[in-house]
Design a protein around this motif. Structure first.
Motif, PDB file in Angstrom:
ATOM      1  N   ALA A   1     -38.265   3.466   2.509  1.00 39.98           N
ATOM      2  CA  ALA A   1     -38.824   4.051   1.300  1.00 39.98           C
ATOM      3  C   ALA A   1     -40.150   3.378   0.970  1.00 39.98           C
ATOM      4  O   ALA A   1     -40.362   2.207   1.305  1.00 39.98           O
ATOM      5  N   ILE A   2     -40.988   4.111   0.276  1.00 34.80           N
ATOM      6  CA  ILE A   2     -42.270   3.555  -0.166  1.00 34.80           C
ATOM      7  C   ILE A   2     -42.594   4.102  -1.545  1.00 34.80           C
ATOM      8  O   ILE A   2     -42.365   5.290  -1.815  1.00 34.80           O
ATOM      9  N   ASN A   3     -43.137   3.247  -2.412  1.00 30.53           N
ATOM     10  CA  ASN A   3     -43.438   3.711  -3.757  1.00 30.53           C
ATOM     11  C   ASN A   3     -44.757   4.488  -3.766  1.00 30.53           C
ATOM     12  O   ASN A   3     -45.402   4.682  -2.740  1.00 30.53           O
ATOM     13  N   THR A   4     -45.127   4.949  -4.944  1.00 36.08           N
ATOM     14  CA  THR A   4     -46.266   5.860  -5.047  1.00 36.08           C
ATOM     15  C   THR A   4     -47.570   5.260  -4.535  1.00 36.08           C
ATOM     16  O   THR A   4     -48.339   5.934  -3.860  1.00 36.08           O
ATOM     17  N   GLY A   5     -47.797   3.999  -4.835  1.00 38.62           N
ATOM     18  CA  GLY A   5     -49.041   3.354  -4.434  1.00 38.62           C
ATOM     19  C   GLY A   5     -49.000   2.691  -3.068  1.00 38.62           C
ATOM     20  O   GLY A   5     -50.033   2.251  -2.555  1.00 38.62           O
ATOM     21  N   GLY A   6     -47.819   2.581  -2.504  1.00 37.12           N
ATOM     22  CA  GLY A   6     -47.667   1.961  -1.187  1.00 37.12           C
ATOM     23  C   GLY A   6     -47.429   0.465  -1.222  1.00 37.12           C
ATOM     24  O   GLY A   6     -47.265  -0.158  -0.172  1.00 37.12           O
ATOM     25  N   GLY A   7     -47.375  -0.120  -2.408  1.00 33.54           N
ATOM     26  CA  GLY A   7     -47.224  -1.562  -2.496  1.00 33.54           C
ATOM     27  C   GLY A   7     -45.798  -2.061  -2.421  1.00 33.54           C
ATOM     28  O   GLY A   7     -45.562  -3.261  -2.242  1.00 33.54           O
ATOM     29  N   THR A   8     -44.842  -1.168  -2.559  1.00 38.14           N
ATOM     30  CA  THR A   8     -43.430  -1.528  -2.484  1.00 38.14           C
ATOM     31  C   THR A   8     -42.762  -0.721  -1.384  1.00 38.14           C
ATOM     32  O   THR A   8     -42.853   0.504  -1.376  1.00 38.14           O
ATOM     33  N   THR A   9     -42.114  -1.428  -0.473  1.00 36.96           N
ATOM     34  CA  THR A   9     -41.429  -0.770   0.634  1.00 36.96           C
ATOM     35  C   THR A   9     -40.033  -1.347   0.779  1.00 36.96           C
ATOM     36  O   THR A   9     -39.789  -2.514   0.456  1.00 36.96           O
ATOM     37  N   ASN A  10     -39.132  -0.529   1.261  1.00 33.13           N
ATOM     38  CA  ASN A  10     -37.753  -0.945   1.505  1.00 33.13           C
ATOM     39  C   ASN A  10     -37.305  -0.412   2.863  1.00 33.13           C
ATOM     40  O   ASN A  10     -37.748   0.667   3.284  1.00 33.13           O
ATOM     41  N   TYR A  11     -36.406  -1.162   3.498  1.00 38.29           N
ATOM     42  CA  TYR A  11     -35.954  -0.788   4.833  1.00 38.29           C
ATOM     43  C   TYR A  11     -34.450  -0.983   4.965  1.00 38.29           C
ATOM     44  O   TYR A  11     -33.866  -1.894   4.384  1.00 38.29           O
ATOM     45  N   ALA A  12     -33.850  -0.123   5.780  1.00 38.07           N
ATOM     46  CA  ALA A  12     -32.469  -0.349   6.174  1.00 38.07           C
ATOM     47  C   ALA A  12     -32.414  -1.602   7.050  1.00 38.07           C
ATOM     48  O   ALA A  12     -33.360  -1.905   7.779  1.00 38.07           O
ATOM     49  N   ASP A  13     -31.289  -2.307   6.978  1.00 38.47           N
ATOM     50  CA  ASP A  13     -31.145  -3.520   7.785  1.00 38.47           C
ATOM     51  C   ASP A  13     -31.330  -3.233   9.279  1.00 38.47           C
ATOM     52  O   ASP A  13     -31.824  -4.071  10.025  1.00 38.47           O
ATOM     53  N   SER A  14     -30.949  -2.042   9.692  1.00 44.06           N
ATOM     54  CA  SER A  14     -31.002  -1.688  11.114  1.00 44.06           C
ATOM     55  C   SER A  14     -32.423  -1.600  11.655  1.00 44.06           C
ATOM     56  O   SER A  14     -32.626  -1.649  12.878  1.00 44.06           O
ATOM     57  N   VAL A  15     -33.411  -1.455  10.777  1.00 47.19           N
ATOM     58  CA  VAL A  15     -34.800  -1.304  11.245  1.00 47.19           C
ATOM     59  C   VAL A  15     -35.729  -2.374  10.693  1.00 47.19           C
ATOM     60  O   VAL A  15     -36.904  -2.440  11.070  1.00 47.19           O
ATOM     61  N   LYS A  16     -35.221  -3.209   9.809  1.00 54.01           N
ATOM     62  CA  LYS A  16     -36.051  -4.223   9.162  1.00 54.01           C
ATOM     63  C   LYS A  16     -36.683  -5.139  10.208  1.00 54.01           C
ATOM     64  O   LYS A  16     -36.010  -5.590  11.132  1.00 54.01           O
TER      65      LYS A  16
END
Length: 121
Positions: free
Chosen positions: A50-65
């Motif tokens: 996932a990525i927030n509107t401005g691109g400054g916050t991202t999240n990843y599943a453990d499987s791809v982190k």
């Protein structure tokens, strides 16, 4: 109308890299969190990133982190997924989506047609 068009999928060897793109249109792209999800053969939907509107916050599943990087270019209305150190278990149909995120289609109001990533020697 809202459109999400993924591209960049391919057949790649284990350890290789790919960059997926998702071209968005029909809505104010910069106002929405965006997501990548995937569906492997015979399995359910898996949230990837996932990525927030401005691109400054991202999240990843453990499987791809540590291997995948999500980014966006709001000037080009495009979402990206850089995929490195690919594994056979990354083989799936990859979708970009707009919605609330998660591993259920009901959490997204729009998604694209998907792009196939196959990791095999």
């Amino acid at each position: 109308q809202v459109q999400l068009v993924e591209s960049g999928g391919d057949l790649v060897q284990p350890g290789g890299s790919l960059r997926l793109s998702c071209a968005a249109s029909g809505f104010t792209f910069s106002s929405y969190w965006m997501y990548w999800v995937r569906r492997a053969p015979g399995k359910g939907l898996e949230w990837v990133s996932a990525i927030n509107t401005g691109g400054g916050t991202t999240n990843y599943a453990d499987s791809v982190k540590g291997r995948f990087t999500i980014s966006r270019d709001n000037a080009k209305n495009t979402l990206y997924l850089q995929m490195n150190s690919l594994k056979p278990e990354d083989t799936a149909l990859y979708y970009c989506g707009r919605g609330r995120g998660g591993s259920s289609w009901s959490l997204y109001d729009y998604w694209g047609q998907g792009t196939q990533v196959t990791v095999s020697s």
